[in-house]
Design a protein around this motif. Structure first.
Motif, PDB file in Angstrom:
ATOM      1  N   GLY A 133       0.799  -1.222   0.000  1.00  0.00           N
ATOM      2  CA  GLY A 133       0.000   0.000   0.000  1.00  0.00           C
ATOM      3  C   GLY A 133       0.826   1.265   0.000  1.00  0.00           C
ATOM      4  O   GLY A 133       0.277   2.368  -0.077  1.00  0.00           O
ATOM      5  N   LYS A 134       2.159   1.100   0.144  1.00  0.00           N
ATOM      6  CA  LYS A 134       3.094   2.226   0.139  1.00  0.00           C
ATOM      7  C   LYS A 134       2.708   3.284   1.179  1.00  0.00           C
ATOM      8  O   LYS A 134       2.583   4.474   0.873  1.00  0.00           O
ATOM      9  CB  LYS A 134       3.181   2.861  -1.248  1.00  0.00           C
ATOM     10  CG  LYS A 134       3.715   1.914  -2.312  1.00  0.00           C
ATOM     11  CD  LYS A 134       3.892   2.612  -3.655  1.00  0.00           C
ATOM     12  CE  LYS A 134       4.506   1.660  -4.677  1.00  0.00           C
ATOM     13  NZ  LYS A 134       4.732   2.313  -5.992  1.00  0.00           N
ATOM     14  N   GLN A 135       2.538   2.816   2.417  1.00  0.00           N
ATOM     15  CA  GLN A 135       2.139   3.735   3.472  1.00  0.00           C
ATOM     16  C   GLN A 135       2.680   3.263   4.820  1.00  0.00           C
ATOM     17  O   GLN A 135       2.973   2.082   5.006  1.00  0.00           O
ATOM     18  CB  GLN A 135       0.622   3.835   3.548  1.00  0.00           C
ATOM     19  CG  GLN A 135      -0.065   2.499   3.852  1.00  0.00           C
ATOM     20  CD  GLN A 135      -1.574   2.621   3.881  1.00  0.00           C
ATOM     21  OE1 GLN A 135      -2.116   3.730   3.934  1.00  0.00           O
ATOM     22  NE2 GLN A 135      -2.267   1.502   3.854  1.00  0.00           N
ATOM     23  N   GLN A 136       2.797   4.215   5.734  1.00  0.00           N
ATOM     24  CA  GLN A 136       3.217   3.892   7.091  1.00  0.00           C
ATOM     25  C   GLN A 136       2.026   3.377   7.884  1.00  0.00           C
ATOM     26  O   GLN A 136       0.930   3.944   7.832  1.00  0.00           O
ATOM     27  CB  GLN A 136       3.806   5.131   7.768  1.00  0.00           C
ATOM     28  CG  GLN A 136       4.267   4.888   9.202  1.00  0.00           C
ATOM     29  CD  GLN A 136       4.922   6.103   9.819  1.00  0.00           C
ATOM     30  OE1 GLN A 136       5.679   6.820   9.159  1.00  0.00           O
ATOM     31  NE2 GLN A 136       4.622   6.368  11.095  1.00  0.00           N
ATOM     32  N   MET A 137       2.236   2.310   8.636  1.00  0.00           N
ATOM     33  CA  MET A 137       1.180   1.706   9.442  1.00  0.00           C
ATOM     34  C   MET A 137       1.308   2.046  10.917  1.00  0.00           C
ATOM     35  O   MET A 137       0.320   2.050  11.649  1.00  0.00           O
ATOM     36  CB  MET A 137       1.186   0.181   9.282  1.00  0.00           C
ATOM     37  CG  MET A 137       0.940  -0.314   7.883  1.00  0.00           C
ATOM     38  SD  MET A 137       1.051  -2.127   7.815  1.00  0.00           S
ATOM     39  CE  MET A 137      -0.357  -2.614   8.813  1.00  0.00           C
ATOM     40  N   ASP A 138       2.531   2.314  11.366  1.00  0.00           N
ATOM     41  CA  ASP A 138       2.738   2.562  12.780  1.00  0.00           C
ATOM     42  C   ASP A 138       4.059   3.274  12.975  1.00  0.00           C
ATOM     43  O   ASP A 138       4.993   3.138  12.171  1.00  0.00           O
ATOM     44  CB  ASP A 138       2.745   1.236  13.562  1.00  0.00           C
ATOM     45  CG  ASP A 138       2.633   1.427  15.069  1.00  0.00           C
ATOM     46  OD1 ASP A 138       2.092   2.460  15.499  1.00  0.00           O
ATOM     47  OD2 ASP A 138       3.083   0.538  15.818  1.00  0.00           O
ATOM     48  N   GLY A 139       4.151   4.032  14.050  1.00  0.00           N
ATOM     49  CA  GLY A 139       5.389   4.692  14.418  1.00  0.00           C
ATOM     50  C   GLY A 139       5.299   5.164  15.849  1.00  0.00           C
ATOM     51  O   GLY A 139       4.327   5.821  16.232  1.00  0.00           O
ATOM     52  N   VAL A 140       6.276   4.776  16.661  1.00  0.00           N
ATOM     53  CA  VAL A 140       6.217   5.106  18.075  1.00  0.00           C
ATOM     54  C   VAL A 140       7.627   5.090  18.653  1.00  0.00           C
ATOM     55  O   VAL A 140       8.537   4.473  18.078  1.00  0.00           O
ATOM     56  CB  VAL A 140       5.302   4.115  18.838  1.00  0.00           C
ATOM     57  CG1 VAL A 140       5.933   2.746  18.918  1.00  0.00           C
ATOM     58  CG2 VAL A 140       4.919   4.636  20.214  1.00  0.00           C
ATOM     59  N   ALA A 141       7.819   5.770  19.771  1.00  0.00           N
ATOM     60  CA  ALA A 141       9.114   5.799  20.455  1.00  0.00           C
ATOM     61  C   ALA A 141       8.951   5.289  21.875  1.00  0.00           C
ATOM     62  O   ALA A 141       7.940   5.561  22.538  1.00  0.00           O
ATOM     63  CB  ALA A 141       9.687   7.209  20.463  1.00  0.00           C
TER      64      ALA A 141
END
Length: 436
Positions: A133-141
């Motif tokens: 899908g060429k997309q970010q699904m998650d991002g966290v620190a």
């Protein structure tokens, strides 16, 4: 007390097993102590659906390789992911991703990140992208000390698992079990992958039937240190423990209600072993029902309104269900003539238990609505099944190659993991709850 045949005792409950005796050595002070032996994990089988994913080494610090390796190991154990080689990708959390490149390498998903350290504190940032899908699904620190990096890695693996499958991951949960080495028994807790084991209690007397509180902060269990089975509750953070049930006769098989305010247990104070409920503070003891034969191994239904349990009231051990308020018990297992040690799935839809078929003790799974049964293991001696808190896996003890080990099977029986100790016998496992 009514005499009960030894065969009945062994067949119907773990709470009445009497093993080696001796002096008690309790390690229940202000801190839980690290265990000496780690558990080794062996994996066989794959899931019906596998998600191709690449996990790049986390950039910025030498610990990044270890973080990525824990995530890979977690996803591999589930049997639901196919790892795509990400060696040499040289990605950090701010990298621009060539989606076509990763899709061409066979990775539908890619996880990557960075790790930095300052003053003994580590900061771990990660992203998950969908190359199709060429997309970010998650991002966290996340942040933590060096000792907390395994926990952070498990938390990232949980997020990846949930974002892709839609089901909450259990990699950051814990398990409890009893390890017997020679004549010494240890009640241990460990990460769900068997790593980071810690000793809660060490004794020369038997320890059996550990049961997690719903908040994961306490364990109830049975200790024979007073030369009889007594139910204790121990707080993990402090090691403090108190006797919950020390009545005349046997006190056994504790299990927590979903609200954490009550427990069900088995007492022989009035003669034959029967099921009671009691407040977590030891108040309000109440007998659930009266039976002319043994009732044991109670487990609460997820809504807290019912109990499933083992009884020989029908002539052989089977699983029954009764309202917590009491009343008539309803038999719920009909396949085979020997079914014990029941546990119900978190959604209440499935029942797992130990069944004896052709001389072998095996783990069986029954659909609560249809009554259909699936045999998940082959034996010869599989015991003490316990559901993962997401209901996707079952933890149990097993004898393999003459050794007693812990094992995990997926609920469809396709994927099995063996967690074997370097020395000793592991038994009486129970999977802890979600705690965050």
């Amino acid at each position: 007390m009514t005499a009960v045949a030894p065969v009945q005792l062994a067949a119907l409950t773990r709470g009445w097993r009497t093993w080696a005796s001796g002096l008690l050595v309790v390690m229940a002070g202000a801190a839980i102590t690290p265990a000496q032996a780690q558990l080794r994990v062996d994996i066989s089988g794959v899931g019906a659906t596998q998600y191709p994913i690449a996990i790049a080494d986390f950039a910025g610090d030498a610990k990044g390789d270890a973080v990525a390796e824990v995530i890979r190991a977690d996803l591999t154990r589930s049997g639901q992911f196919q790892l795509v080689n990400a060696t040499g990708s040289n990605l950090d959390v701010n990298s621009s991703i060539d989606y076509d490149q990763w899709r061409n390498r066979g990775a539908d998903y890619l996880a990557y990140g960075s790790i930095t350290q300052s003053g003994g504190q580590y900061s771990v940032s990660y992203k998950l992208v969908d190359s199709q899908g060429k997309q970010q699904m998650d991002g966290v620190a996340f942040s933590g000390t060096e000792k907390e990096l395994r926990r952070v890695s498990h938390q990232i693996a949980d997020r990846i698992y949930e974002k892709i499958t839609g089901i909450r991951g259990v990699f950051s949960t814990r398990i409890a079990y009893v390890l017997q080495t020679g004549n010494t028994y240890e009640l241990q807790i460990a990460d769900a992958d068997g790593q980071n084991p810690q000793v809660m209690l060490r004794s020369k007397q038997s320890i059996i039937s550990p049961s997690w509180s719903p908040d994961g902060k306490r364990l109830a269990y049975v200790s024979f240190e007073l030369n009889k089975p007594v139910v204790y509750v121990q707080t993990l953070a402090t090691g403090q423990r108190v006797p919950l049930a020390n009545f005349k006769g046997n006190n056994s098989a504790p299990t927590w209600a979903p609200n954490g305010q009550q427990l069900a247990l088995v007492l022989s104070r009035d003669g034959i072993s029967q099921i009671y409920t009691i407040g977590a503070d030891g108040s309000g003891l109440r007998r659930v029902m009266r039976s002319p034969l043994i009732d044991t191994e109670p487990q609460y239904t997820p809504d807290g309104g019912g109990l499933i349990f083992t009884s020989d009231r029908g002539g052989n051990p089977q699983v029954y269900k009764v309202p917590v308020s009491g009343g008539n018990a309803q038999r719920i297992t009909f396949n085979g003539s020997y079914n014990i040690s029941p546990a119900i799935s978190p959604d209440g839809n499935k029942l797992v238990y130990v069944t004896k078929r052709d001389g072998a003790f095996r783990i069986a799974l029954q659909d609560m609505a249809s009554g259909s049964e699936q045999l998940l293991t082959n034996g010869p001696d599989d015991q003490s099944p316990s559901f993962a808190p997401n209901g996707m896996q079952i933890l149990y003890s097993s004898v393999q190659g003459g050794r007693s080990v812990l094992a995990v099977t997926s609920v469809d029986g396709r994927v099995r993991n063996t967690l074997s100790a370097l020395n000793g016998k592991v038994r009486e496992p129970t999977w802890g709850p979600f705690t965050n």
